[in-house]
Design an enzyme around this catalytic site. Sequence first.
Site, PDB file in Angstrom:
ATOM      1  N   PRO A  23     -11.171 -35.001  -0.641  1.00 42.70           N
ATOM      2  CA  PRO A  23     -11.618 -35.074  -2.028  1.00 42.70           C
ATOM      3  C   PRO A  23     -12.223 -33.781  -2.550  1.00 42.70           C
ATOM      4  CG  PRO A  23     -13.072 -36.337  -0.595  1.00 42.70           C
ATOM      5  CD  PRO A  23     -11.865 -35.965   0.220  1.00 42.70           C
ATOM      6  N   ASN A  24     -11.908 -33.511  -3.785  1.00 36.71           N
ATOM      7  CA  ASN A  24     -12.442 -32.390  -4.573  1.00 36.71           C
ATOM      8  C   ASN A  24     -11.877 -31.033  -4.170  1.00 36.71           C
ATOM      9  OD1 ASN A  24     -14.228 -34.048  -6.149  1.00 36.71           O
ATOM     10  ND2 ASN A  24     -15.434 -34.285  -4.279  1.00 36.71           N
ATOM     11  N   ARG A  31     -14.147 -24.733  -8.481  1.00 36.48           N
ATOM     12  CA  ARG A  31     -15.340 -25.503  -8.101  1.00 36.48           C
ATOM     13  C   ARG A  31     -16.301 -24.596  -7.339  1.00 36.48           C
ATOM     14  NH1 ARG A  31     -15.229 -29.496  -2.907  1.00 36.48           N
ATOM     15  NH2 ARG A  31     -17.350 -30.299  -3.080  1.00 36.48           N
ATOM     16  N   TYR A  36     -17.437 -21.882  -2.393  1.00 33.43           N
ATOM     17  CA  TYR A  36     -16.109 -22.093  -1.810  1.00 33.43           C
ATOM     18  C   TYR A  36     -15.129 -20.947  -2.056  1.00 33.43           C
ATOM     19  CZ  TYR A  36     -17.962 -26.813  -1.387  1.00 33.43           C
ATOM     20  OH  TYR A  36     -18.748 -27.892  -1.074  1.00 33.43           O
ATOM     21  N   HIS A  93     -18.836 -36.559   6.079  1.00 34.60           N
ATOM     22  CA  HIS A  93     -20.214 -36.961   6.348  1.00 34.60           C
ATOM     23  C   HIS A  93     -20.412 -38.475   6.315  1.00 34.60           C
ATOM     24  CE1 HIS A  93     -20.358 -32.734   5.637  1.00 34.60           C
ATOM     25  NE2 HIS A  93     -20.139 -32.860   4.342  1.00 34.60           N
ATOM     26  N   ASP A 100     -11.754 -42.990  12.915  1.00 33.56           N
ATOM     27  CA  ASP A 100     -10.905 -43.900  13.684  1.00 33.56           C
ATOM     28  C   ASP A 100      -9.422 -43.557  13.516  1.00 33.56           C
ATOM     29  OD1 ASP A 100     -13.103 -45.185  14.635  1.00 33.56           O
ATOM     30  OD2 ASP A 100     -12.802 -47.051  13.516  1.00 33.56           O
ATOM     31  N   GLU A 111     -11.094 -29.950  12.624  1.00 28.69           N
ATOM     32  CA  GLU A 111     -11.799 -30.144  11.354  1.00 28.69           C
ATOM     33  C   GLU A 111     -12.231 -28.774  10.813  1.00 28.69           C
ATOM     34  OE1 GLU A 111     -15.432 -32.425  11.646  1.00 28.69           O
ATOM     35  OE2 GLU A 111     -15.592 -32.614   9.467  1.00 28.69           O
ATOM     36  N   ILE A 114     -14.900 -25.021   4.635  1.00 27.75           N
ATOM     37  CA  ILE A 114     -14.910 -23.655   4.096  1.00 27.75           C
ATOM     38  C   ILE A 114     -16.336 -23.108   4.102  1.00 27.75           C
ATOM     39  CG2 ILE A 114     -14.497 -22.298   1.997  1.00 27.75           C
ATOM     40  CD1 ILE A 114     -12.324 -24.456   1.296  1.00 27.75           C
ATOM     41  N   SER A 115     -17.264 -23.941   3.654  1.00 27.47           N
ATOM     42  CA  SER A 115     -18.665 -23.496   3.535  1.00 27.47           C
ATOM     43  C   SER A 115     -19.390 -23.730   4.853  1.00 27.47           C
ATOM     44  CB  SER A 115     -19.358 -24.275   2.417  1.00 27.47           C
ATOM     45  OG  SER A 115     -19.450 -25.646   2.767  1.00 27.47           O
ATOM     46  N   ARG A 120     -26.576 -25.902   4.549  1.00 26.25           N
ATOM     47  CA  ARG A 120     -26.716 -26.463   3.207  1.00 26.25           C
ATOM     48  C   ARG A 120     -27.619 -27.708   3.285  1.00 26.25           C
ATOM     49  NH1 ARG A 120     -20.893 -27.092   0.761  1.00 26.25           N
ATOM     50  NH2 ARG A 120     -22.123 -27.359  -1.149  1.00 26.25           N
TER      51      ARG A 120
HETATM   52  C1  DQA Z   1     -16.447 -28.901   2.472  1.00 31.28           C
HETATM   53  C2  DQA Z   1     -17.912 -29.215   2.768  1.00 31.28           C
HETATM   54  C3  DQA Z   1     -18.275 -30.612   2.348  1.00 31.28           C
HETATM   55  O1  DQA Z   1     -19.647 -30.849   2.615  1.00 31.28           O
HETATM   56  C4  DQA Z   1     -18.051 -30.774   0.859  1.00 31.28           C
HETATM   57  O2  DQA Z   1     -18.335 -32.095   0.462  1.00 31.28           O
HETATM   58  C5  DQA Z   1     -16.685 -30.376   0.445  1.00 31.28           C
HETATM   59  C6  DQA Z   1     -16.119 -29.142   1.006  1.00 31.28           C
HETATM   60  C7  DQA Z   1     -16.101 -27.439   2.809  1.00 31.28           C
HETATM   61  O3  DQA Z   1     -14.913 -27.146   2.915  1.00 31.28           O
HETATM   62  O4  DQA Z   1     -16.993 -26.595   2.938  1.00 31.28           O
HETATM   63  O5  DQA Z   1     -16.067 -30.992  -0.402  1.00 31.28           O
HETATM   64  O6  DQA Z   1     -15.633 -29.727   3.257  1.00 31.28           O
END
Ligand code: DQA
Length: 391
Positions: A23-24, A31, A36, A93, A100, A111, A114-115, A120
């Site tokens: 998501p996002n 964003r 990011y 998170h 699963d 996994e 990026i950040s 944080r």
């Molecule tokens: C993220 C870190 C997550 O905490 C955040 O909700 C994201 C981006 C990252 O790539 O740093 O959407 O996955």
Amino acid sequence: MIWRIVWQPVASPLMHILLLNGPNLNLLGSRAPEVYGSTTLAEVEQMCRQWAGDLGHRLDAYQSNHEGALIEAIHDARGAFDGIVFNPGAYSHTSYALHDAVGAVEIPTVEVHISNVRAREAWRRTSRIEPACVYQIFGRGVDGYQAAIRRIHHLDASPPIVRGSGDHPDRVGDLRLPAGDGPHPVVVLLHGGFWREQYTRDTLDSLAVDLTARGVATWNAEYRRIPPIGAWRTTIGDAADAIDAVTDLAAEFPLDPSDITVLGHSAGAHLAVLGANGADVKPRRLVLLGGVLDLGVLDPEHDALPNLLGDELVTHKDIVDPISHVPQGVASLVVHGDDDVAVDPAHSANYVAASTARGEDATLITLRGSDHWDLIDARSDAWKTIAGHLF
Ligand code: DQA
């Protein structure tokens, strides 16, 4: 109606990698660019195809803002993909269901964040999905996706035996054994990254795999890093323990603890010197690549040393300065690229001068036209030259 993705299996011995973004991440580029970066998702996907292609693999990309759609993409990957690079976004998170799903399909999954999720809000530090993954990479910007593709590639090319001390997740390492009965000489690898948390041992996978193919065992060791600020005792202690771990491993695997080379890159070279001093077992030689070896050369504006030493910056700088602690009776091969802008070549020149002044066996090799990273890329001419001096 739920649309399912139908992936075409690839009929080739190379890997088929799925890049999955949650998501996002469709908003990448616009964003919070201060967190990011400004690279868009389309650009990330294109770069990942290229990075996978450079290693001879094929990569397909999918992004969704929906948990169920991500779960189904993971299910559908079974039988079609050999590895998954997964940025679950904030689902990382919270989502036991994604944990699963990754666990159920048994496809090696790395996994990516990026950040720097550990620097944080506190809730971002926990990943529900990480325990089902083979590795986690965070805080390296979009380059973290490349690191994840490379990790999957190296795990597949030469699967390691992963061993940990059991008392901390970062006291762990990848053991690779060469062909033959042994007992094998061992190269202990200590990665760099200015002791910072987001840089981990995957950065030396390329050398570990290449060295193993050349006939030595490799122990690519992790160690605890910073934060916490001022963690120099644990970081250096873990480096010494990583060298001593060879003795324990030799009880189980055909290793020769009397023939240990410690190879460190960048700040890992600093740890190689200090770790060799602190270890019970004596290495035969050190290989110090683009090393942080003379703390007096570090830019005073650089935050790495204050981070390492914390409150003890002034009082303990000498104690952690490799140039003041050249190990006795351990030969060292010290290599620096003259195009290295990350760590000044003066580190290596000064260290070799100090070592020879003390009567130690130290050789300096300056590689023309090589930078900080060429030295740890097994495909580079720089590494071929270094390997030529080792074998
Ligand atoms: C993220 C870190 C997550 O905490 C955040 O909700 C994201 C981006 C990252 O790539 O740093 O959407 O996955």
